[in-house]
Each structure stands twice: as C-alpha cells, then as structure tokens.
Write a protein that holds these residues in place. Structure first.
Motif, mmCIF file in Angstrom:
data_model
loop_
_atom_site.group_PDB
_atom_site.id
_atom_site.type_symbol
_atom_site.label_atom_id
_atom_site.label_comp_id
_atom_site.label_asym_id
_atom_site.label_seq_id
_atom_site.Cartn_x
_atom_site.Cartn_y
_atom_site.Cartn_z
ATOM 1 N N ARG A 145 39.843 41.746 34.834
ATOM 2 C CA ARG A 145 41.241 41.342 35.039
ATOM 3 C C ARG A 145 42.203 42.243 34.261
ATOM 4 N N LEU A 146 41.796 42.705 33.072
ATOM 5 C CA LEU A 146 42.659 43.561 32.255
ATOM 6 C C LEU A 146 42.896 44.928 32.904
ATOM 7 N N SER A 147 42.034 45.318 33.817
ATOM 8 C CA SER A 147 42.238 46.601 34.492
ATOM 9 C C SER A 147 43.401 46.515 35.477
ATOM 10 N N TYR A 148 43.891 45.316 35.726
ATOM 11 C CA TYR A 148 45.023 45.122 36.636
ATOM 12 C C TYR A 148 46.330 44.840 35.884
ATOM 13 N N LEU A 149 46.393 45.247 34.636
ATOM 14 C CA LEU A 149 47.650 45.126 33.883
ATOM 15 C C LEU A 149 48.722 45.992 34.521
ATOM 16 N N ALA A 150 49.963 45.568 34.401
ATOM 17 C CA ALA A 150 51.086 46.370 34.903
ATOM 18 C C ALA A 150 51.037 47.749 34.252
ATOM 19 N N PRO A 151 51.331 48.799 35.004
ATOM 20 C CA PRO A 151 51.264 50.152 34.439
ATOM 21 C C PRO A 151 52.134 50.342 33.202
ATOM 22 N N ASP A 152 53.306 49.701 33.162
ATOM 23 C CA ASP A 152 54.172 49.862 31.993
ATOM 24 C C ASP A 152 53.585 49.176 30.763
ATOM 25 N N ILE A 153 52.843 48.077 30.961
ATOM 26 C CA ILE A 153 52.190 47.413 29.826
ATOM 27 C C ILE A 153 51.062 48.302 29.308
ATOM 28 N N THR A 154 50.279 48.849 30.234
ATOM 29 C CA THR A 154 49.193 49.749 29.845
ATOM 30 C C THR A 154 49.743 50.953 29.088
ATOM 31 N N GLN A 155 50.835 51.538 29.602
ATOM 32 C CA GLN A 155 51.422 52.709 28.943
ATOM 33 C C GLN A 155 51.957 52.351 27.559
ATOM 34 N N ALA A 156 52.577 51.157 27.448
ATOM 35 C CA ALA A 156 53.089 50.717 26.141
ATOM 36 C C ALA A 156 51.950 50.584 25.135
ATOM 37 N N ILE A 157 50.797 50.064 25.583
ATOM 38 C CA ILE A 157 49.639 49.925 24.693
ATOM 39 C C ILE A 157 49.126 51.305 24.283
#
Length: 191
Positions: A145-157
């Motif tokens: 499920r974490l692989s479907y995080l919003a791209p902006d959230i992933t980039q922020a991380i």
C-alpha cells in the motif's frame, strides 16, 4: 545594534532553562503585550522598546517608542492525533536543513520492491509472495500500500521535508492508508 541584540538573545536562549521561573515570567510579561491564537497563525504583540533593556544592551532601539508594539506572526496548523489535537509550528529555524529519514526511505524502497514482486508474481497469492520475502501477509500488504503514496509525499520523504512526526513506525501503523492522494495528504499531515 541588531546583531548585538540577536547575539545577546542567543546567549539568553542557551541559558533560558536555568533562569528561575519567576524571572522568566517577568521577562516575558514585560516584553509581550498579548498573544492572539488563531486557527492558522499565532500573533505575538511585543514591545520592541524593552528589548534593549531586557537584553542588557545600553543603546535604545531606533524608532521604538515606549508604547509602540510590533507583531510577530507565526503560521501554525492544527493536527489531530487520535483524540488529541496538537498545534504544529513548522519551519521555526530558517537555517535548518532538511534531513532525510533513512528508515522512512528504506521503508519506501522496500514497499516498491514488494509491489514489483506482486506485479511480477503473476497469480501467486499474497501469502506465498509474503513468505518468499520472509514477512507476514499483513506486513506485505501494508508495505505494498505504501508504494501507492502520492508522488509529492514520496518526494517530501526523499527530500527530508515530511512532517516531523511522520516516522516509519507511524507510516506503517496506517494499515488502511487510503489510495486517494488528497486523503493521504490529510491523514499524514502533508498538505
């Protein structure tokens, strides 16, 4: 003059915890006229004429009359954490650099690896894929499920700009992380 004030304020800040409570209260009461707390910002009304005296700087501040107040506004956001609502003040240190959280990044990498395993797994059941990875079915599902995080959230991380309270453990605790990106932003405090 301003440099001396800032330097003196830094000195006081370092020793602030050792200052007696009554002295702290006296300093703050003399300096601050009032504090207004709103839904999206805090306004601190302070008396700049008293800064020099409180910080033991002999010269008076230019253009600061005794009755003048200035307002320092700080943006805030309210965040629900279970039954408690907390107030978050981000970016208080303008010189702080973003520090990526290695555990969060490792978790995202593993999530994407598990997702690739799922896609490449064909018709194998989740349990078999999880067993191949050496984890429980529940953990495997949460990570996918974490692989479907919003791209902006992933980039922020990846950039280290995620909310301070977003840890790997907290992210994993969201076993029912919504797939809708806006809902993810709201739930994780990223928007």
């Amino acid at each position: 003059m301003q440099r001396r004030l800032v330097a003196r304020a830094a000195e006081i800040g370092k020793s602030w915890p050792e200052v007696a409570g009554t002295r702290q209260r006296a300093i703050l009461t003399a300096l601050i006229e009032r504090i207004d707390v709103g839904t999206d910002q805090i306004d601190i009304h302070f008396r700049p004429a008293l800064l020099g005296a409180l910080f033991d700087v002999a010269e008076p501040l230019p253009s600061a009359s005794d009755d003048e107040t200035q307002i320092l506004s700080v943006p805030i956001r309210l965040r629900r954490a279970g039954r408690v609502i907390t107030m978050r003040i981000d970016g208080t240190d303008p010189f702080a650099t973003a520090k990526p959280d290695a555990r969060l990044i490792k978790l995202l990498i593993r999530a994407h690896r598990f997702n690739t395993t799922l896609v490449d797994g064909g018709s194998l059941p989740f349990a078999a894929l999880a067993e191949r990875e050496g984890v429980s079915s529940s953990y495997f599902t949460r990570l996918v499920r974490l692989s479907y995080l919003a791209p902006d959230i992933t980039q922020a991380i990846l950039d280290g700009r995620q909310p301070r309270d977003l840890t790997a453990d907290q992210l994993l605790a969201h076993s029912r992380l919504p797939l809708a990106w806006q809902e993810q932003r709201t739930l994780l405090g990223c928007g």
